[in-house]
Design a protein around this motif. Structure first.
Motif, mmCIF file in Angstrom:
data_model
loop_
_atom_site.group_PDB
_atom_site.id
_atom_site.type_symbol
_atom_site.label_atom_id
_atom_site.label_comp_id
_atom_site.label_asym_id
_atom_site.label_seq_id
_atom_site.Cartn_x
_atom_site.Cartn_y
_atom_site.Cartn_z
ATOM 1 N N ASP A 171 0.701 -1.299 0.043
ATOM 2 C CA ASP A 171 0.107 -0.206 -0.156
ATOM 3 C C ASP A 171 0.885 1.320 -0.043
ATOM 4 O O ASP A 171 0.633 2.141 -0.683
ATOM 5 N N CYS A 172 1.906 1.330 0.847
ATOM 6 C CA CYS A 172 2.716 2.575 1.017
ATOM 7 C C CYS A 172 4.070 2.475 0.454
ATOM 8 O O CYS A 172 4.802 3.466 0.570
ATOM 9 N N ARG A 173 4.595 1.348 0.062
ATOM 10 C CA ARG A 173 5.783 0.949 -0.435
ATOM 11 C C ARG A 173 7.058 0.976 0.739
ATOM 12 O O ARG A 173 8.081 1.174 0.352
ATOM 13 N N LYS A 174 6.700 1.063 1.788
ATOM 14 C CA LYS A 174 7.630 0.979 3.119
ATOM 15 C C LYS A 174 8.282 -0.262 2.932
ATOM 16 O O LYS A 174 7.856 -1.272 2.518
ATOM 17 N N ARG A 189 1.768 -6.301 4.132
ATOM 18 C CA ARG A 189 1.439 -4.852 4.515
ATOM 19 C C ARG A 189 2.290 -4.372 5.601
ATOM 20 O O ARG A 189 2.492 -5.157 6.381
ATOM 21 N N CYS A 193 -0.595 0.165 7.680
ATOM 22 C CA CYS A 193 -1.602 -0.055 6.378
ATOM 23 C C CYS A 193 -2.159 -1.428 6.649
ATOM 24 O O CYS A 193 -3.274 -1.464 6.671
#
Ligand code: ZN
Ligand code: ZN
Length: 241
Positions: A171-174, A189, A193
């Protein structure tokens, strides 16, 4: 009915199959080896295929003759151990413990027994490498295909590194700890997220493996090509770890 046991008449066939189906490596631990014509053919084919086979034999008046044949002629690795009494036949898929030496059982009058055990990769590491080959009397005659073995081992450790490296939150590319197998939508995730996601099977933005844009759902967190790469890396590592 018990199915893991093999009787005298089944043993040689099984061992020959084990040798010819070798893909990554094969260990023949047999104090005494007598090469009969069928075994000779199987070994000669394996040698042409550059199969990575290691013979572990016992020091004996016949061992020089065997080293000549197995190591010099066929190119297999041979390890000679002084008081070897173990009989064990192993490749990356199968491991067979047996009372039988590598003889043609049909020509012998011995009553033998063999037993299949399940985890060949662990047995290779804990029994063959850490116990049998660690014997202080072991003398090693390197095979002709050692360069190939090393190439495979390099590929395996590169694949391991990739599989252990960080993945991306879909979702956030962390960067997060990866879960490349099994594909669990909850595990692809980051924590934040994950707690924001009420349902599964929802849209995602990034590939869990490469972190590049990926319009999909968390049921399919990888690009097709990434899935193929991961499969390839996993199958490389599976015979060694
Ligand atoms: Zn995230
Ligand atoms: Zn990808």
């Amino acid at each position: 009915m018990i199915t893991n046991f093999l009787k005298t008449y089944e043993l040689t066939t099984e061992i020959l199959n084990l040798i010819s189906s070798t893909d990554s490596y094969c260990y023949i631990v047999s104090p005494y080896v007598k090469i009969w014509p069928h075994l000779d053919r199987v070994l000669s084919i394996a040698s042409k295929k550059e199969a990575i086979i290691t013979f572990v034999i016992r020091e004996d008046i016949k061992s020089n003759e065997l080293i000549q044949k197995l190591n010099v002629e066929f190119g297999f690795e041979v390890i000679v151990i002084k008081n070897l009494h173990i009989k064990l036949y192993l490749n990356e898929d199968k491991c067979l413990f047996s009372t039988m030496n590598l003889y043609d059982s049909s020509k012998q009058n011995n009553l033998e027994l063999g037993y299949y055990v399940n985890n060949p990769v662990d047995i290779k590491r804990e029994i063959i490498e850490d116990y049998i080959l660690a014997d202080k009397t072991a003398i090693r005659y390197p095979g002709k295909f050692e360069a190939k073995r090393n190439q495979i081992l390099d590929k395996v450790s590169a694949a391991k590194e990739i599989l252990e490296s960080q993945g991306f939150c879909v979702d956030c590319r962390k960067r997060i700890l990866p879960d490349f197998n099994p594909y669990n939508p909850r595990k692809v995730r980051c924590r934040d997220c994950y707690f924001k996601t009420e349902f599964l099977n929802v849209e995602i933005k990034y590939c869990h493996y490469c972190g590049l844009e990926h319009n999909s759902t968390d049921r399919k967190p990888f690009h097709y090509d990434c899935t193929q790469d991961l499969k390839k890396y996993r199958s490389l590592v599976k015979d060694y770890d």
